[in-house]
Design an enzyme around this catalytic site. Sequence first.
Site, PDB file in Angstrom:
ATOM      1  N   LYS A 192       1.127  -7.510  -4.710  1.00  0.00           N
ATOM      2  CA  LYS A 192       0.833  -8.944  -4.795  1.00  0.00           C
ATOM      3  C   LYS A 192      -0.646  -9.057  -5.142  1.00  0.00           C
ATOM      4  CE  LYS A 192      -0.558 -12.354  -3.094  1.00  0.00           C
ATOM      5  NZ  LYS A 192      -1.676 -13.118  -3.705  1.00  0.00           N
ATOM      6  N   GLU A 267      -8.225  -3.135   4.907  1.00  0.00           N
ATOM      7  CA  GLU A 267      -9.600  -3.001   4.391  1.00  0.00           C
ATOM      8  C   GLU A 267     -10.166  -4.409   4.376  1.00  0.00           C
ATOM      9  OE1 GLU A 267     -10.882  -0.206   3.962  1.00  0.00           O
ATOM     10  OE2 GLU A 267      -9.408   1.211   3.208  1.00  0.00           O
ATOM     11  N   CYS A 301     -16.802  -5.735  -0.728  1.00  0.00           N
ATOM     12  CA  CYS A 301     -16.686  -5.670   0.739  1.00  0.00           C
ATOM     13  C   CYS A 301     -17.779  -4.795   1.329  1.00  0.00           C
ATOM     14  CB  CYS A 301     -15.321  -5.141   1.114  1.00  0.00           C
ATOM     15  SG  CYS A 301     -14.959  -3.597   0.293  1.00  0.00           S
ATOM     16  N   GLU A 400     -20.090 -12.523   6.825  1.00  0.00           N
ATOM     17  CA  GLU A 400     -19.968 -12.025   5.457  1.00  0.00           C
ATOM     18  C   GLU A 400     -20.037 -13.206   4.483  1.00  0.00           C
ATOM     19  OE1 GLU A 400     -16.114 -10.681   3.972  1.00  0.00           O
ATOM     20  OE2 GLU A 400     -17.142  -8.890   3.261  1.00  0.00           O
TER      21      GLU A 400
HETATM   22  P1  NAD Z   1      -8.169 -13.258   1.129  1.00  0.00           P
HETATM   23  O1  NAD Z   1      -7.913 -12.662   2.459  1.00  0.00           O
HETATM   24  O2  NAD Z   1      -8.241 -14.721   1.016  1.00  0.00           O
HETATM   25  O3  NAD Z   1      -7.042 -12.813   0.094  1.00  0.00           O
HETATM   26  C1  NAD Z   1      -6.728 -11.456  -0.127  1.00  0.00           C
HETATM   27  C2  NAD Z   1      -5.292 -11.371  -0.584  1.00  0.00           C
HETATM   28  O4  NAD Z   1      -4.443 -11.774   0.477  1.00  0.00           O
HETATM   29  C3  NAD Z   1      -4.948 -12.270  -1.777  1.00  0.00           C
HETATM   30  O5  NAD Z   1      -4.051 -11.587  -2.619  1.00  0.00           O
HETATM   31  C4  NAD Z   1      -4.240 -13.435  -1.110  1.00  0.00           C
HETATM   32  O6  NAD Z   1      -3.344 -14.117  -1.949  1.00  0.00           O
HETATM   33  C5  NAD Z   1      -3.495 -12.713   0.003  1.00  0.00           C
HETATM   34  N1  NAD Z   1      -3.073 -13.546   1.125  1.00  0.00           N
HETATM   35  C6  NAD Z   1      -3.609 -14.710   1.558  1.00  0.00           C
HETATM   36  N2  NAD Z   1      -2.932 -15.164   2.636  1.00  0.00           N
HETATM   37  C7  NAD Z   1      -1.950 -14.266   2.884  1.00  0.00           C
HETATM   38  C8  NAD Z   1      -0.935 -14.165   3.874  1.00  0.00           C
HETATM   39  N3  NAD Z   1      -0.786 -15.083   4.824  1.00  0.00           N
HETATM   40  N4  NAD Z   1      -0.116 -13.095   3.846  1.00  0.00           N
HETATM   41  C9  NAD Z   1      -0.251 -12.141   2.902  1.00  0.00           C
HETATM   42  N5  NAD Z   1      -1.178 -12.196   1.928  1.00  0.00           N
HETATM   43  C10 NAD Z   1      -2.026 -13.240   1.926  1.00  0.00           C
HETATM   44  O7  NAD Z   1      -9.468 -12.550   0.608  1.00  0.00           O
HETATM   45  P2  NAD Z   1     -10.213 -12.815  -0.768  1.00  0.00           P
HETATM   46  O8  NAD Z   1     -10.985 -14.068  -0.599  1.00  0.00           O
HETATM   47  O9  NAD Z   1      -9.283 -12.705  -1.919  1.00  0.00           O
HETATM   48  O10 NAD Z   1     -11.169 -11.534  -0.843  1.00  0.00           O
HETATM   49  C11 NAD Z   1     -12.399 -11.529  -0.232  1.00  0.00           C
HETATM   50  C12 NAD Z   1     -12.355 -10.779   1.069  1.00  0.00           C
HETATM   51  O11 NAD Z   1     -11.778  -9.486   0.901  1.00  0.00           O
HETATM   52  C13 NAD Z   1     -13.726 -10.520   1.627  1.00  0.00           C
HETATM   53  O12 NAD Z   1     -13.755 -10.852   2.978  1.00  0.00           O
HETATM   54  C14 NAD Z   1     -13.944  -9.029   1.441  1.00  0.00           C
HETATM   55  O13 NAD Z   1     -14.798  -8.403   2.301  1.00  0.00           O
HETATM   56  C15 NAD Z   1     -12.584  -8.497   1.530  1.00  0.00           C
HETATM   57  N6  NAD Z   1     -12.488  -7.239   0.785  1.00  0.00           N
HETATM   58  C16 NAD Z   1     -12.457  -6.063   1.484  1.00  0.00           C
HETATM   59  C17 NAD Z   1     -12.408  -4.847   0.821  1.00  0.00           C
HETATM   60  C18 NAD Z   1     -12.373  -3.544   1.575  1.00  0.00           C
HETATM   61  O14 NAD Z   1     -12.025  -2.528   0.984  1.00  0.00           O
HETATM   62  N7  NAD Z   1     -12.715  -3.484   2.858  1.00  0.00           N
HETATM   63  C19 NAD Z   1     -12.367  -4.823  -0.561  1.00  0.00           C
HETATM   64  C20 NAD Z   1     -12.400  -6.034  -1.259  1.00  0.00           C
HETATM   65  C21 NAD Z   1     -12.451  -7.237  -0.547  1.00  0.00           C
END
Ligand code: NAD
Length: 496
Positions: A192, A267, A301, A400
Site C-alpha cells: 500500500k 519504522e 525519518c 519530529e
Molecule cells: P503516515 O503515518 O501518515 O502514513 C504512512 C503510511 O501509512 C501511508 O501509506 C498512509 O496511507 C498509511 N496509513 C495511514 N493511516 C493508516 C491506517 N490507519 N492503517 C494503515 N495504514 C495507514 O506517515 P507519512 O506522513 O506518510 O510519513 C511521514 C512519517 O513517516 C514521519 O513521521 C517519518 O518519520 C516516518 N518515516 C519513518 C521511516 C523509518 O524508516 N523509520 C521512514 C520514512 C518515514
Amino acid sequence: MSERIKELSQEYFRSGTLAGLPSQLFIAGQWQDAENGDVLDVYDPSSASVFTRVSAASESDVGRAVSAANQAFHNVWKVMKPSLRGRILAKAADLLEQQAERFAVVEALDSGKPLAEAEGDVASSIATLRYYAGCADKIQGDSFPLGQDAFSFSSLEPVGVTAHIIPWNFPLATTLRGVAPALAAGCTAVVKPAEQTPLTALMLAEVFQEAGLPDGVYNVVNGTGVAAGAPLVSDPSVRHVTFTGSVNTGVSVMQAAANNITSVTLELGGKSPIVALADCDLEKTAEGVLWAIFYNAGQICSAGSRLVVERSVHGALVEKIVEKVAALKPEHALHNPNYGAINSAQQLDKIDGFVSRAKTRGIKIACGGTRCLSSEGQGWFYAPTIMDEVPLDDELVQEEIFGPVLSVQVVDSVEEAIEAANCTRFALAAGIYTQNITHALRLSQGIDAGQITVNDYWAGGIEVPFGGNKMSGIGREKGLEALRSYCCTKAVTMAF
Ligand code: NAD
C-alpha cells in the site's frame, strides 16, 4: 544529465505529464480499476500541480489482493526452489537498472526530490534487490544437541502473506527494503504505497512481471490509509506487517495486527542528534550536518534534525553551516537542483506551524524560517532553517518536524552531550563528529539509537541493519537481520 533523462524531462515540461504512467491497481498479475471507481490525484510538488491520477482501492480490492497473495504463497512461491526465487529477483534488479532513468524521473516528479537524489534512491533500490536475491538460497536453520537418542533441527519457513505500508519520502526504496527480503524468504506481498506517491511501486510491478515473478506474488493497492491501509493491516491472512510512517499511525497498525497476532516491523519517526565535539573537523562537520538535515529537504525519518554542539565551537560551526546553506537553491526537481520541494501542501503547513510558533516563543533563527518558491515562482518549498540555542524541553527539540529545520542545542561536556542526545522519546539514529576515538566510543555506548555513524552521517548501506528504539519503532530492516521478520522457525525433533 543523460539523453534519456533530457527526453523525459522535455516531454514532461511540454505536456505536463509522461506517457505510459501506471494508473490502476495491480492484483493477481492483472491491472485493475478500483471496484468503486475511486481515483486519487497525483501531484508534482515542485510545481504544486496534478500530473496524473491513479485508482484508489477500498476494502474489497484489498481483500482480493490479499487473497491472490495467499493463493500465490501456498501454490507457487513458497514451494519454488529458493535459488530460482533468487534468479527472478536478480533479473528484476537487472531490468530495474535498464529503466533506472525513467524510474528516477518519475520518483523526482512524484516526491519533489531533486533528480540526483532520486537517481540515488533507484541505485540503492537495485542494490537492495541484488543483495536479497543472493540471500534467497542461504536462509538456513540449525541443529540442536540432544545426545545419542534424538536428532533435532530447525528450518526457517516463510511467514506467508506480508503487508507493506509505505510513506511518501522514499517511495521505491522503502517498498523494496521490505518487499525484497520478504520475497527472498518465500513470502508474498501486498503493498500500500502512500497516497501521495504511488507511481514507482506500480512501475515495479511491470518490472517484476517481466522478470518472471508469478502472478499474485507482488500486488499493489494504491489508496488512502483509511480506505486501503487499515483493511490491509487488519486482514487475518496477513502474517507480517512492515509499516513505515508516523508514530500515531504505527500505534493503530500495531493494534490492528495484535487482533490477529500478526507480527510487525515498525519504522517510525525520529529526532536524531548529531553530536559535534570541540575537537571535530569543523569543515567536515559542517558539510555533514548540512546534508544530514537538508537532503530531501529534511523529509527523512533518520534526518539529523538536532545539532548537539560543544560550546567552544558552537558559534564557528553554526556560522559555517549558515554559509553553506546560502548555496542551496530550490528549483523544480527535474532541473536537478541541490535543494528539493516539500512533498505536500499539508506537510508544508506543518513545518511552517512549528517555525511560526517558535518565532512567537522568541527562539533565535540563524537562517531561513520562511516558505519559498522555485525561481519559476512555483511549488511547495521551505527555506533551509536553523533554530539556534533551543532549550531542551522546547517542541523544536522534542517533536519530529519532518522538514528542513535544524534545532541547535549547546552543551559543555561529553556527558552532557549524551544526556542531550537522549532527551527525546525517539531513538532512531545519531551522528558523532570528533577526532578522539575514546570520545567516539563513549558517545556510541551512551547514545540510545538503532544506528550510529561517526564522522560521516549517512555512512552505511543495505548490509547494515536499520531501525529504531523507543517510539522510533520495533524490529530491523536491511542486512541479514531483516530476513528474520519474514521467517518463522520450525523445530523438528526425532527420537530413536
Ligand atoms: P503516515 O503515518 O501518515 O502514513 C504512512 C503510511 O501509512 C501511508 O501509506 C498512509 O496511507 C498509511 N496509513 C495511514 N493511516 C493508516 C491506517 N490507519 N492503517 C494503515 N495504514 C495507514 O506517515 P507519512 O506522513 O506518510 O510519513 C511521514 C512519517 O513517516 C514521519 O513521521 C517519518 O518519520 C516516518 N518515516 C519513518 C521511516 C523509518 O524508516 N523509520 C521512514 C520514512 C518515514
